[in-house]
Design a protein around this motif. Structure first.
Motif, PDB file in Angstrom:
ATOM      1  N   ALA B 156       0.855  -1.187   0.000  1.00 40.79           N
ATOM      2  CA  ALA B 156       0.000   0.000   0.000  1.00 40.79           C
ATOM      3  C   ALA B 156       0.890   1.237   0.000  1.00 40.79           C
ATOM      4  O   ALA B 156       2.119   1.120   0.055  1.00 40.79           O
ATOM      5  CB  ALA B 156      -0.910   0.020   1.221  1.00 40.79           C
ATOM      6  N   SER B 192       0.639  10.083   6.510  1.00 35.70           N
ATOM      7  CA  SER B 192       1.449   8.851   6.574  1.00 35.70           C
ATOM      8  C   SER B 192       2.939   9.175   6.497  1.00 35.70           C
ATOM      9  O   SER B 192       3.758   8.380   6.967  1.00 35.70           O
ATOM     10  CB  SER B 192       1.094   7.907   5.419  1.00 35.70           C
ATOM     11  N   ASN B 287       1.069   5.098  -5.449  1.00 32.86           N
ATOM     12  CA  ASN B 287       0.030   4.149  -5.073  1.00 32.86           C
ATOM     13  C   ASN B 287      -0.544   3.625  -6.375  1.00 32.86           C
ATOM     14  O   ASN B 287      -1.182   4.386  -7.113  1.00 32.86           O
ATOM     15  CB  ASN B 287      -1.091   4.837  -4.281  1.00 32.86           C
TER      16      ASN B 287
HETATM   17  C1  PLP Z   1      -0.590  11.492  -1.013  1.00 32.44           C
HETATM   18  C2  PLP Z   1      -0.817  10.191  -0.303  1.00 32.44           C
HETATM   19  N1  PLP Z   1       0.222   9.545   0.248  1.00 32.44           N
HETATM   20  C3  PLP Z   1       0.052   8.355   0.883  1.00 32.44           C
HETATM   21  C4  PLP Z   1      -1.187   7.773   1.019  1.00 32.44           C
HETATM   22  C5  PLP Z   1      -1.326   6.481   1.784  1.00 32.44           C
HETATM   23  O1  PLP Z   1      -1.646   5.406   0.955  1.00 32.44           O
HETATM   24  P1  PLP Z   1      -2.352   4.103   1.512  1.00 32.44           P
HETATM   25  O2  PLP Z   1      -3.725   4.486   1.931  1.00 32.44           O
HETATM   26  O3  PLP Z   1      -2.350   3.128   0.369  1.00 32.44           O
HETATM   27  O4  PLP Z   1      -1.541   3.590   2.654  1.00 32.44           O
HETATM   28  C6  PLP Z   1      -2.292   8.415   0.462  1.00 32.44           C
HETATM   29  C7  PLP Z   1      -3.653   7.813   0.606  1.00 32.44           C
HETATM   30  O5  PLP Z   1      -4.629   8.457   0.874  1.00 32.44           O
HETATM   31  C8  PLP Z   1      -2.103   9.658  -0.211  1.00 32.44           C
HETATM   32  O6  PLP Z   1      -3.157  10.313  -0.742  1.00 32.44           O
END
Ligand code: PLP
Lengths: 384, 517
Positions: B156, B192, B287
């Motif tokens: 992810a 994140s 992603n």
């Molecule tokens: C810019 C960005 N970075 C990272 C993520 C995190 O991805 P994931 O939900 O697959 O862990 C997202 C998801 O919303 C995002 O929009």
């Protein structure tokens, strides 16, 4: 180390939930300051005192507290049908929605601070689980006097001066917050009661106000801690930076007070506190004492900006003098702030007004603000 | 009589299914069975469990729910009816999530036995096809980002950010610079980034925007030092505003010996237009479930891809997929690798879907995706800004890239109705709506991102719904504030989301926590 029960020690109390007063009915106490907001429409700076009220009426002002309280009550009754409302006779509550509330206290002849206190006492006596009051900073101070900070209350914004963090964002939101608290969906946390005193802004104390994100006023001046803020992390970070044998000078406010409580120091949130090796050297210390206590050993000054305005020094904490700041130095200044309060500054810089221009200039530029354990925000201290 | 079809009203009279469906465990009835396996043939061990070492054996059978097949099917169909999936609604209200159409043909591709029955422990010789796809996908993503190599292992976006942070740490340690203990990010970058850095043990410094909504370059300059390990940043940020000085951000970090890492989870507005490496970044991630159309899979397993410059290649997760000119193979002999972040080579079905999607579009098609996404977003913004009580803070009068963070501050002040309330009411019309990450730096926020998947007609319908909801907030705030009225559930207790004593992700935890209460 900070163990469990941090929320409790920071003064956060759960809502009453099923702990209803009598026979499963939620009870709210309604208290209206009938002259609140009187000065505002005619551009006076407040409505405190008989003279200001007389002038306001002479200028054609009409109070707006009752109308606003009615909106709050309507919202509360929609969200919590069957809620019992106890109130004061006449324009201090009864007239808001005639027949909707039980009158448990006479209307005092005048509406002085002492009357507010007596009325609040009667409402609690009659079983209220929360006080819903309509007014401004003056009313909030009277309520604080009457309740002492332990009993939960939320303000219906109706005054001219509303620097305190005890009001809902709108009258209806006040009803919403009251319903959330009484039904057990929200907890209450200490929130700042502030008022203007000339050019200064003074913290009078902390009132216990239900915390419902985005519903209780922020960004004016006073602050409270909201769910997302990491007070325990801030306290741990401040503690980790402590130097052995050093003294830490804590400015007033909810954040610093919360940090102190988590570190096991109980001191009034309104004053400046000096701490060494985990114990309180002086609570409510004055400028001379602070200077004396921090001379000849490593010292830090732990402060939190005034919400909304962003003042770090020079408002509400004049005990922290230019002499003390010079002795401690820029590197010894530790700014602590929850992320919500920081966001509410809307990108405006932090401000300093120590009365010493050269010192003010030396404090400008970027400072790391502690927002949690090993978490900082690099934020600008601007020129005024 | 000739049958005439009644005209439909301008706004749908939507109503969600409401099944009051109990939990699977509550539906369990002792003795119910989904299948009855045939009895053991004579001569076979009576109980295979007897063969297991005692330490591996359960003393009591697992407490699994007992249900008939049709009861299970009915349960999940009912739950799916109470959902607003990407295939059901005009899914432009989940800004930053880059909800786009996942072509069904790709699902068919991966459902076939060739992939579905593939075993990860199969000999490389018998898996040349899928290894070739992984290798080619890696080359494609390297080309799109300008990076030298790509790992497809993370499951992810957040796992990919974590992987990048792990590589950053390994890189500094390999150079004897393990003392670098700070990571810098911005408040409008995905949370994140801060979370992964924190999890890896870094101290996190966050930058707030300047008055125009750009991350503050002077704040960055004040934050960098020889303690800086890396900058983790998104561009465009959640506001949809592209940071034109991004190269200066990268330079400021490089100047102190730090690395620059680009969160390109959502690269939808810049595909084929800008490349991470060209702006000087050392690492980036995509992603695949956003930019490259594979399903989001409700938090996983989705697919993330990490791109790195040549200097960081030794630290990539292992095994890597290699090609010697004749055959494809897995290389596990990588002594400086950060190790595994997921078993084997990643989530193969999603990787095949992404490969197929990219191959079907080609380079020109990818650029067109970005162009349509940006066009859609700016059309949507123009229409949304005609609604009473809304604004798009920062960079007044300027266009946005692929999403916009709006503010309903004015509407909230005038009506007392909040952004979340509008979202609850929008659910009554069968569409999704999202506010923003916390803290709400933009007051009363809403984030919309239309991607390239939606037609003008879809966008117009969404705007009409938001307009109706906003008008209703002025005319009848009560109805909006007490929404949803036509949805599957009413409101959740949001307080409990922050309360570790209340949340439960398993039945066992649910029972334990409720017994304790
Ligand atoms: C810019 C960005 N970075 C990272 C993520 C995190 O991805 P994931 O939900 O697959 O862990 C997202 C998801 O919303 C995002 O929009």
């Amino acid at each position: 180390m900070l163990g469990g029960g941090a929320a409790e020690r920071a003064g956060i109390v759960p809502g009453p939930g099923s702990g209803r007063a009598s026979g499963g009915v939620h009870t709210v106490g309604l208290l209206v300051n009938p002259v609140a907001g009187l000065g505002g429409t005619v551009a006076l700076k407040g409505s405190d005192g008989a003279e200001a009220q007389r002038r306001a009426r002479a200028l054609g002002a009409a109070p707006r507290a009752a109308e606003r309280a009615a909106l709050a009550l309507a919202e509360l009754r929609t969200r919590l049908p069957g809620v019992r409302v106890v109130t004061v006779a006449g324009d201090m509550g009864e007239d808001v929605l005639p027949g909707a509330a039980e009158v448990v206290c006479d209307r005092p002849l005048r509406t002085t601070a002492a009357d507010t206190r007596r009325a609040a006492g009667a409402l609690i006596e009659a079983g209220a689980g929360l006080l819903l009051f309509a007014g401004g900073d003056g009313t909030a101070r009277d309520v604080l006097d009457a309740l002492g900070g332990g009993f939960p209350a939320v303000g219906i914004p109706a005054g001219v001066k509303m620097h305190s963090a005890v009001y809902a964002v709108s009258p209806r939101a006040a009803g919403e917050v009251a319903a959330a608290y009484l039904s057990g969906a929200a907890t209450a946390a200490p929130s700042e009661v502030m008022d203007r005193d000339g050019d200064d802004i003074v913290l009078y104390g902390l009132l216990s106000v239900p915390r419902v994100a985005e519903r209780v006023q922020r960004g004016k001046v006073g602050s409270s801690l909201t769910g997302g803020d990491d007070l325990a992390g801030i306290a741990a970070e401040v503690d980790a930076g402590r130097r052995a044998g050093g003294v830490d000078v804590y400015g007033p406010g909810t954040t610093t007070h919360g940090v102190l409580r988590l570190l096991g120091v109980d001191a009034p949130p309104t004053g400046v506190t000096a701490v060494a090796d985990g114990s309180c050297l002086a609570a409510d210390a004055d400028a001379a004492a602070l200077l004396r206590l921090s001379t000849g050993r490593p010292a830090r000054i732990v402060v939190s900006p005034i919400g909304g305005q962003g003042f770090l020094f020079g408002r509400g904490n004049q005990q922290i003098t230019p002499a003390l700041l010079r002795a401690v130095g820029r590197d010894g200044v530790v700014v602590v702030c929850g992320e919500t309060k920081l966001a509410a500054l809307g990108g405006r810089p932090l401000l300093v007004d120590t009365g010493d221009d050269a010192l003010d200039r030396s404090l400008t530029g970027y400072l790391p603000i502690v927002t949690g354990r090993r978490r900082h925000v690099m934020y600008r201290v601007g020129e005024r | 009589m000739t049958g005439e079809i009644a005209p439909k009203p301008p706004l749908r009279r939507y109503h969600a299914a409401r099944w009051d469906e109990p939990l699977l465990f509550e539906l369990s009835q002792p003795g119910q069975r989904g299948i009855l396996p045939p009895a053991l043939e004579p001569g076979l061990a009576a109980d295979a469990a007897d063969e297991l070492p005692a330490a591996l054996r359960r003393e009591r059978p697992a407490a699994l729910p007992e249900l008939a097949q049709n009861a299970v099917l009915r349960h999940y169909l009912r739950l799916s009816q109470e959902n607003l999936g990407a295939d059901l609604n005009i899914d432009i209200g989940q800004g930053t999530c880059t909800m786009k159409y996942s072509p069904k043909v790709n699902d068919r591709l991966v459902a076939g036995h060739k992939l579905a029955a593939l075993h990860p422990r199969q000999d490389d010789e018998t898996a040349q096809g899928v290894l070739e796809i992984l290798w080619r996908l890696e080359r494609m993503l390297a080309e799109i980002s300008g990076m030298d190599r790509v790992s497809l292992q993370p499951g992810a976006g957040s796992a990919a950010i974590w992987t990048n942070v792990a590589m950053i740490r390994a890189y500094h340690e390999s150079r004897g610079e393990g003392h670098r203990d700070q990571v810098i990010t911005t408040i409008f970058s995905h949370p994140s980034n801060a979370a992964c850095a924190k999890t890896a043990g870094y101290e996190v410094i966050t930058l707030y925007p300047d008055a125009d909504g750009y991350p503050d370059l002077d704040a960055l300059k004040a934050a960098v030092s020889d303690r800086t390990a890396a900058l983790l940043i998104t561009n465009p940020e959640d506001t949809g505003i592209f940071n034109p000085r991004i190269a200066e951000f990268v330079e400021a970090v490089h100047a102190v010996g730090g690395l620059a890492c680009y969160d390109q989870a959502n690269a939808n507005g810049v595909l084929g237009i800008t490349r991470a490496r060209d702006a000087g970044f050392d690492l980036c991630h995509f992603n695949l479930h956003k930019t490259f159309s594979t399903p989001h899979a409700c938090g996983g397993p989705a697919a993330g891809a990490c791109g790195v410059s040549a200097e960081l290649v030794p630290f990539l997760p292992r095994p890597t997929v290699e090609f010697d000119g004749e055959r494809y193979f897995l290389d596990d002999d990588r002594p400086e690798s950060v190790g595994k972040v997921r078993p084997f080579t990643g989530v193969a079905p999603n990787l095949v879907r992404a490969y197929s999607w990219i191959a079907s579009l080609g380079a020109e098609g990818l650029r067109e995706v970005a162009e349509i996404a940006v066009l859609n977003n700016n059309y949507l913004m123009t229409q949304m800004l005609k609604i009473r009580g809304i604004s798009a803070p920062y960079a007044k009068g300027r266009r946005r890239i692929e999403q916009v963070r709006y503010s309903w501050e004015e509407l909230a002040e005038e009506t007392g109705v909040h952004s979340e309330d509008l979202g609850h009411r929008a659910a009554d019309y069968g569409v999704h709506y999202w506010t923003s990450h916390h803290p709400y730096v933009v007051p009363e926020p809403a984030t919309l991102e239309p991607t390239e998947s939606y037609s003008k007609r879809d966008l117009d319908e969404y705007v009409a719904i938001m307009n109706a909801v906003a008008e209703e907030a002025y005319a009848d705030p009560e109805t909006v504030r007490t929404a949803p009225h036509r949805s599957s559930v009413h409101l959740n207790k949001e307080e409990t989301l922050d309360d570790a004593g209340a949340w439960a992700v398993t039945w066992r935890a649910y029972r334990r926590k409720n017994a304790e209460r």
